[in-house]
Design a protein around this motif. Structure first.
Motif, mmCIF file in Angstrom:
data_model
loop_
_atom_site.group_PDB
_atom_site.id
_atom_site.type_symbol
_atom_site.label_atom_id
_atom_site.label_comp_id
_atom_site.label_asym_id
_atom_site.label_seq_id
_atom_site.Cartn_x
_atom_site.Cartn_y
_atom_site.Cartn_z
ATOM 1 N N HIS A 6 0.835 -1.208 0.000
ATOM 2 C CA HIS A 6 0.000 0.000 0.000
ATOM 3 C C HIS A 6 0.870 1.258 0.000
ATOM 4 C CE1 HIS A 6 -2.921 3.043 1.151
ATOM 5 N NE2 HIS A 6 -2.174 3.318 2.193
ATOM 6 N N GLN A 7 1.885 1.280 0.832
ATOM 7 C CA GLN A 7 2.721 2.476 0.894
ATOM 8 C C GLN A 7 3.483 2.710 -0.411
ATOM 9 O OE1 GLN A 7 6.478 3.165 3.453
ATOM 10 N NE2 GLN A 7 4.809 4.047 4.673
ATOM 11 N N LEU A 8 3.949 1.650 -1.052
ATOM 12 C CA LEU A 8 4.627 1.783 -2.341
ATOM 13 C C LEU A 8 3.676 2.336 -3.404
ATOM 14 C CD1 LEU A 8 6.646 -1.540 -2.253
ATOM 15 C CD2 LEU A 8 7.674 0.726 -2.500
ATOM 16 N N LEU A 9 2.435 1.866 -3.399
ATOM 17 C CA LEU A 9 1.446 2.381 -4.342
ATOM 18 C C LEU A 9 1.152 3.854 -4.065
ATOM 19 C CD1 LEU A 9 -1.051 -0.632 -4.302
ATOM 20 C CD2 LEU A 9 0.522 -0.032 -6.156
ATOM 21 N N LEU A 10 1.053 4.197 -2.802
ATOM 22 C CA LEU A 10 0.787 5.580 -2.403
ATOM 23 C C LEU A 10 1.915 6.495 -2.860
ATOM 24 C CD1 LEU A 10 -0.932 7.591 -0.672
ATOM 25 C CD2 LEU A 10 0.490 6.920 1.273
ATOM 26 N N ILE A 11 3.144 6.110 -2.570
ATOM 27 C CA ILE A 11 4.301 6.937 -2.937
ATOM 28 C C ILE A 11 4.411 7.093 -4.449
ATOM 29 C CG2 ILE A 11 6.835 6.938 -3.001
ATOM 30 C CD1 ILE A 11 6.765 5.795 -0.144
ATOM 31 N N THR A 12 4.239 5.985 -5.170
ATOM 32 C CA THR A 12 4.372 6.035 -6.628
ATOM 33 C C THR A 12 3.314 6.933 -7.258
ATOM 34 O OG1 THR A 12 5.254 3.781 -6.626
ATOM 35 C CG2 THR A 12 4.489 4.646 -8.733
ATOM 36 N N SER A 13 2.069 6.768 -6.856
ATOM 37 C CA SER A 13 0.991 7.539 -7.481
ATOM 38 C C SER A 13 1.038 9.015 -7.091
ATOM 39 C CB SER A 13 -0.368 6.940 -7.122
ATOM 40 O OG SER A 13 -0.563 6.879 -5.729
ATOM 41 N N LEU A 14 1.210 9.320 -5.812
ATOM 42 C CA LEU A 14 1.293 10.721 -5.401
ATOM 43 C C LEU A 14 2.533 11.385 -5.994
ATOM 44 C CD1 LEU A 14 0.253 10.640 -1.619
ATOM 45 C CD2 LEU A 14 -1.144 11.210 -3.611
ATOM 46 N N GLY A 15 3.635 10.637 -6.046
ATOM 47 C CA GLY A 15 4.857 11.171 -6.624
ATOM 48 C C GLY A 15 4.694 11.500 -8.095
ATOM 49 N N ASN A 16 4.011 10.642 -8.837
ATOM 50 C CA ASN A 16 3.790 10.906 -10.258
ATOM 51 C C ASN A 16 2.878 12.105 -10.469
ATOM 52 O OD1 ASN A 16 5.438 8.998 -11.546
ATOM 53 N ND2 ASN A 16 3.943 7.370 -11.219
ATOM 54 N N GLY A 17 1.872 12.248 -9.620
ATOM 55 C CA GLY A 17 1.019 13.420 -9.722
ATOM 56 C C GLY A 17 1.807 14.707 -9.537
ATOM 57 N N TYR A 18 2.754 14.683 -8.603
ATOM 58 C CA TYR A 18 3.596 15.850 -8.338
ATOM 59 C C TYR A 18 4.574 16.100 -9.484
ATOM 60 C CZ TYR A 18 7.324 18.627 -6.198
ATOM 61 O OH TYR A 18 8.272 19.586 -5.937
ATOM 62 N N LEU A 19 5.232 15.047 -9.962
ATOM 63 C CA LEU A 19 6.244 15.213 -10.994
ATOM 64 C C LEU A 19 5.651 15.606 -12.346
ATOM 65 C CD1 LEU A 19 8.446 12.109 -10.109
ATOM 66 C CD2 LEU A 19 9.082 14.517 -9.787
ATOM 67 N N ILE A 20 4.426 15.171 -12.624
ATOM 68 C CA ILE A 20 3.806 15.457 -13.916
ATOM 69 C C ILE A 20 3.115 16.818 -13.932
ATOM 70 C CG2 ILE A 20 2.035 14.706 -15.565
ATOM 71 C CD1 ILE A 20 2.623 11.815 -14.627
ATOM 72 N N HIS A 21 2.282 17.072 -12.908
ATOM 73 C CA HIS A 21 1.471 18.289 -12.911
ATOM 74 C C HIS A 21 1.670 19.171 -11.678
ATOM 75 C CE1 HIS A 21 -1.734 16.805 -16.033
ATOM 76 N NE2 HIS A 21 -0.636 17.259 -16.596
ATOM 77 N N ASP A 187 -6.513 9.141 -2.453
ATOM 78 C CA ASP A 187 -7.010 9.730 -3.686
ATOM 79 C C ASP A 187 -5.932 9.673 -4.761
ATOM 80 O OD1 ASP A 187 -9.554 10.438 -2.733
ATOM 81 O OD2 ASP A 187 -8.750 12.250 -1.797
ATOM 82 N N LEU A 188 -6.224 9.013 -5.866
ATOM 83 C CA LEU A 188 -5.287 9.016 -6.983
ATOM 84 C C LEU A 188 -5.263 10.408 -7.608
ATOM 85 C CD1 LEU A 188 -5.847 5.730 -9.034
ATOM 86 C CD2 LEU A 188 -3.755 6.450 -7.894
ATOM 87 N N PRO A 189 -4.092 10.917 -7.955
ATOM 88 C CA PRO A 189 -4.020 12.219 -8.631
ATOM 89 C C PRO A 189 -4.783 12.200 -9.955
ATOM 90 C CG PRO A 189 -1.860 11.549 -7.827
ATOM 91 C CD PRO A 189 -2.764 10.361 -7.667
ATOM 92 N N ASP A 190 -5.138 13.374 -10.450
ATOM 93 C CA ASP A 190 -5.932 13.482 -11.662
ATOM 94 C C ASP A 190 -5.193 13.006 -12.911
ATOM 95 O OD1 ASP A 190 -8.038 14.495 -10.234
ATOM 96 O OD2 ASP A 190 -7.528 16.597 -10.618
ATOM 97 N N VAL A 191 -3.890 12.788 -12.827
ATOM 98 C CA VAL A 191 -3.149 12.311 -14.000
ATOM 99 C C VAL A 191 -3.516 10.866 -14.340
ATOM 100 C CG1 VAL A 191 -1.210 13.865 -13.657
ATOM 101 C CG2 VAL A 191 -1.166 11.606 -12.583
ATOM 102 N N TYR A 192 -4.198 10.169 -13.433
ATOM 103 C CA TYR A 192 -4.564 8.768 -13.659
ATOM 104 C C TYR A 192 -5.953 8.658 -14.277
ATOM 105 C CZ TYR A 192 -0.465 7.175 -11.159
ATOM 106 O OH TYR A 192 0.838 6.917 -10.791
ATOM 107 N N SER A 193 -6.123 7.638 -15.105
ATOM 108 C CA SER A 193 -7.384 7.407 -15.805
ATOM 109 C C SER A 193 -8.396 6.715 -14.895
ATOM 110 C CB SER A 193 -7.136 6.540 -17.040
ATOM 111 O OG SER A 193 -6.718 5.227 -16.648
#
Length: 256
Positions: A6-21, A187-193
């Motif tokens: 769970h924590q790996l999924l959280l870090i990856t998804s939140l991190g991508n939201g930050y790095l992309i947008h 909450d998944l960032p908006d960059v995810y479908s």
């Protein structure tokens, strides 16, 4: 859901939201509290969560990618325990090549309570290259995941463990088919479908591996009574691998 995954999924998804947008990546689950202490280190410096993300971006990192070791199905029986299950980590993409951040969980006392000290350490990539499945379209990943759920749902009925079929596997299939689902633990960032969200919701709903009271507890005995122990082992291992790989495909979907 396994807390480490769970924590790996959280870090990856939140991190991508930050790095992309530049999305807000703050999370109560990654803040230092009496029960959890998360740090990231390259061996010479250490960062807290949001400071680590800023450091990555300043070094040219563009995406985070969750990966796990090969043959995760061999680890399914230990996945409900700290340090068990498939070994996993996070690769930083767009910066230094072949670098991965591997977590280490350690429990200790803090004041009057137990606290988990979790350290992500940067090191050479050692988990091997991502499997071919990681690069499949989400529609294909979802199809294969659905097949795993159908198989284990049928097994649950065969060994008179319909509780698992009715409360976990069938609802998971319904989520994949478009049924409404409980809100994710984050909450998944908006960059995810929407498709990525649906897959993750189904993963969280059907993660049945743990210790007492889980799919690992009473069902093995039921399988034995019905002369289906070998089938139970095989199909359970397949589901664990499908859960892990589907979750990774969802959070990594913004990379490809």
């Amino acid at each position: 859901m396994n807390g480490e995954i769970h924590q790996l999924l959280l870090i990856t998804s939140l991190g991508n939201g930050y790095l992309i947008h530049g999305a807000d990546a703050s999370s109560k689950e990654l803040q230092h509290t009496n029960s959890i202490y998360v740090t990231f280190t390259d061996g010479s410096q250490s960062w807290q969560w949001t400071d680590w993300l800023e450091q990555l971006r300043s070094n040219g990192c563009q995406r985070l990618m969750m990966v796990s070791g090969s043959q995760p199905e061999e680890k399914w029986q230990t996945s409900g325990f700290a340090g068990g299950g498939a070994r996993a980590g996070i690769i930083t993409l767009g910066a230094q090549q072949n670098r991965i951040w591997i977590p280490h969980w350690e429990s200790g006392q803090f004041r009057s309570s137990v606290r988990w000290n979790i350290t992500y350490t940067e090191q050479e990539q050692e988990l091997g290259q991502p499997s071919e499945r990681a690069f499949l379209p989400l529609s294909e990943v979802g199809k294969q995941f659905r097949q795993s759920l159908e198989q284990i749902a049928a097994l649950a009925e065969d060994i008179e463990q319909s509780f698992w079929k009715q409360n976990f596997f069938d609802p998971g299939i319904a989520i994949l088919d478009g049924a409404s689902a409980p809100k994710l633990a984050f909450d998944l960032p908006d960059v995810y479908s929407d498709e990525a969200r649906r897959l993750l919701n189904a993963v969280y709903k059907t993660w049945v591996f743990g210790a007492m009271g889980s799919w690992n507890d009473e069902p093995p005995y039921s399988a034995h009574l019905h002369d289906k122990s070998e089938e139970y082992e095989r199909i359970s291992a397949q589901l664990y691998a499908a859960l892990l790989q589907t979750a990774q495909a969802a959070v990594n979907s913004v990379i490809f």
